[in-house]
Design a protein around this motif. Sequence first.
Motif, PDB file in Angstrom:
ATOM      1  N   GLU A 107      67.643  26.900  13.010  1.00  0.00           N
ATOM      2  CA  GLU A 107      67.802  28.339  13.226  1.00  0.00           C
ATOM      3  C   GLU A 107      66.631  28.927  14.015  1.00  0.00           C
ATOM      4  O   GLU A 107      66.811  29.839  14.811  1.00  0.00           O
ATOM      5  N   ALA A 108      65.437  28.398  13.815  1.00  0.00           N
ATOM      6  CA  ALA A 108      64.285  28.859  14.599  1.00  0.00           C
ATOM      7  C   ALA A 108      64.496  28.560  16.081  1.00  0.00           C
ATOM      8  O   ALA A 108      64.151  29.370  16.950  1.00  0.00           O
ATOM      9  N   GLU A 109      65.082  27.421  16.378  1.00  0.00           N
ATOM     10  CA  GLU A 109      65.362  27.062  17.770  1.00  0.00           C
ATOM     11  C   GLU A 109      66.542  27.846  18.344  1.00  0.00           C
ATOM     12  O   GLU A 109      66.596  28.102  19.542  1.00  0.00           O
ATOM     13  N   MET A 110      67.480  28.243  17.500  1.00  0.00           N
ATOM     14  CA  MET A 110      68.671  28.957  17.958  1.00  0.00           C
ATOM     15  C   MET A 110      68.438  30.456  18.110  1.00  0.00           C
ATOM     16  O   MET A 110      69.154  31.120  18.871  1.00  0.00           O
ATOM     17  N   ALA A 111      67.463  31.023  17.426  1.00  0.00           N
ATOM     18  CA  ALA A 111      67.275  32.484  17.391  1.00  0.00           C
ATOM     19  C   ALA A 111      67.165  33.101  18.783  1.00  0.00           C
ATOM     20  O   ALA A 111      67.678  34.205  19.014  1.00  0.00           O
ATOM     21  N   ARG A 112      66.546  32.420  19.711  1.00  0.00           N
ATOM     22  CA  ARG A 112      66.325  32.998  21.047  1.00  0.00           C
ATOM     23  C   ARG A 112      67.618  33.181  21.851  1.00  0.00           C
ATOM     24  O   ARG A 112      67.653  33.919  22.840  1.00  0.00           O
ATOM     25  N   PHE A 113      68.702  32.552  21.416  1.00  0.00           N
ATOM     26  CA  PHE A 113      69.968  32.649  22.139  1.00  0.00           C
ATOM     27  C   PHE A 113      70.715  33.954  21.877  1.00  0.00           C
ATOM     28  O   PHE A 113      71.628  34.303  22.612  1.00  0.00           O
ATOM     29  N   PHE A 114      70.364  34.668  20.806  1.00  0.00           N
ATOM     30  CA  PHE A 114      71.161  35.810  20.362  1.00  0.00           C
ATOM     31  C   PHE A 114      70.572  37.149  20.782  1.00  0.00           C
ATOM     32  O   PHE A 114      69.363  37.345  20.775  1.00  0.00           O
ATOM     33  N   VAL A 115      71.456  38.080  21.074  1.00  0.00           N
ATOM     34  CA  VAL A 115      71.093  39.443  21.454  1.00  0.00           C
ATOM     35  C   VAL A 115      71.139  40.316  20.200  1.00  0.00           C
ATOM     36  O   VAL A 115      72.111  40.263  19.434  1.00  0.00           O
ATOM     37  N   GLY A 116      70.098  41.111  19.987  1.00  0.00           N
ATOM     38  CA  GLY A 116      70.100  42.112  18.923  1.00  0.00           C
ATOM     39  C   GLY A 116      70.195  41.574  17.518  1.00  0.00           C
ATOM     40  O   GLY A 116      70.801  42.205  16.655  1.00  0.00           O
ATOM     41  N   LEU A 117      69.595  40.429  17.260  1.00  0.00           N
ATOM     42  CA  LEU A 117      69.681  39.826  15.936  1.00  0.00           C
ATOM     43  C   LEU A 117      68.280  39.701  15.363  1.00  0.00           C
ATOM     44  O   LEU A 117      67.392  39.128  15.995  1.00  0.00           O
ATOM     45  N   GLU A 118      68.087  40.242  14.183  1.00  0.00           N
ATOM     46  CA  GLU A 118      66.804  40.154  13.493  1.00  0.00           C
ATOM     47  C   GLU A 118      66.871  39.042  12.457  1.00  0.00           C
ATOM     48  O   GLU A 118      67.770  39.028  11.627  1.00  0.00           O
ATOM     49  N   GLY A 119      65.958  38.110  12.496  1.00  0.00           N
ATOM     50  CA  GLY A 119      65.926  37.028  11.516  1.00  0.00           C
ATOM     51  C   GLY A 119      66.735  35.827  11.953  1.00  0.00           C
ATOM     52  O   GLY A 119      67.193  35.722  13.085  1.00  0.00           O
ATOM     53  N   ARG A 120      66.914  34.915  10.994  1.00  0.00           N
ATOM     54  CA  ARG A 120      67.657  33.685  11.262  1.00  0.00           C
ATOM     55  C   ARG A 120      69.136  33.987  11.481  1.00  0.00           C
ATOM     56  O   ARG A 120      69.748  34.711  10.700  1.00  0.00           O
ATOM     57  N   PRO A 121      69.744  33.405  12.520  1.00  0.00           N
ATOM     58  CA  PRO A 121      71.162  33.656  12.775  1.00  0.00           C
ATOM     59  C   PRO A 121      72.070  33.323  11.588  1.00  0.00           C
ATOM     60  O   PRO A 121      73.020  34.057  11.322  1.00  0.00           O
ATOM     61  N   ASP A 122      71.769  32.244  10.857  1.00  0.00           N
ATOM     62  CA  ASP A 122      72.635  31.866   9.735  1.00  0.00           C
ATOM     63  C   ASP A 122      72.522  32.829   8.558  1.00  0.00           C
ATOM     64  O   ASP A 122      73.392  32.870   7.705  1.00  0.00           O
ATOM     65  N   GLN A 123      71.471  33.619   8.518  1.00  0.00           N
ATOM     66  CA  GLN A 123      71.272  34.560   7.417  1.00  0.00           C
ATOM     67  C   GLN A 123      71.542  36.004   7.844  1.00  0.00           C
ATOM     68  O   GLN A 123      71.833  36.849   7.004  1.00  0.00           O
ATOM     69  N   ALA A 124      71.443  36.296   9.128  1.00  0.00           N
ATOM     70  CA  ALA A 124      71.529  37.677   9.598  1.00  0.00           C
ATOM     71  C   ALA A 124      72.899  38.076  10.132  1.00  0.00           C
ATOM     72  O   ALA A 124      73.164  39.261  10.294  1.00  0.00           O
ATOM     73  N   ALA A 125      73.771  37.126  10.406  1.00  0.00           N
ATOM     74  CA  ALA A 125      75.094  37.459  10.934  1.00  0.00           C
ATOM     75  C   ALA A 125      75.898  38.202   9.865  1.00  0.00           C
ATOM     76  O   ALA A 125      75.969  37.775   8.722  1.00  0.00           O
ATOM     77  N   THR A 126      76.496  39.313  10.247  1.00  0.00           N
ATOM     78  CA  THR A 126      77.289  40.114   9.316  1.00  0.00           C
ATOM     79  C   THR A 126      78.743  39.643   9.348  1.00  0.00           C
ATOM     80  O   THR A 126      79.358  39.627  10.416  1.00  0.00           O
TER      81      THR A 126
END
Length: 139
Positions: free
Chosen positions: A82-101
Amino acid sequence: MTSASAHRVCFSLQIRPDLLDEYIARHTPVWPEMLAEIAASGRRNYSLFLGEGGRLIGYYEVDDDAAARAYLAASPVAARWEAEMARFFVGLEGRPDQAATPLTEVFNLHDQLAATDTGAVTDTASPTSIPTDESDDAS
């Protein structure tokens, strides 16, 4: 097929358009140890779909989503991924697996068929009659 206790989870994220090719390459394939962690968390039937402009839709089934999220939050492998994937997302705070609504499910064919008077879930893919353009030439 989902089990009676399974929850369907769908979410949407936005991938940075300039990183789409790299995002796809990073998922072709995903690290084997990350795949194992996803499975160990209880998530199954997990898919990601990429739409125009980098719109990403994710879907998975799970019996206990809170437990699956907690498992992945504590996983060192998932933390690295998730640390490596975070830079791919727009407007996302935190880890993608934990922050996706999660999105709200408003329709499910299987559930609605099961709730009908008959309670039967049937295969509706086969037509009962097929119209043809042929005329009767037997005169």
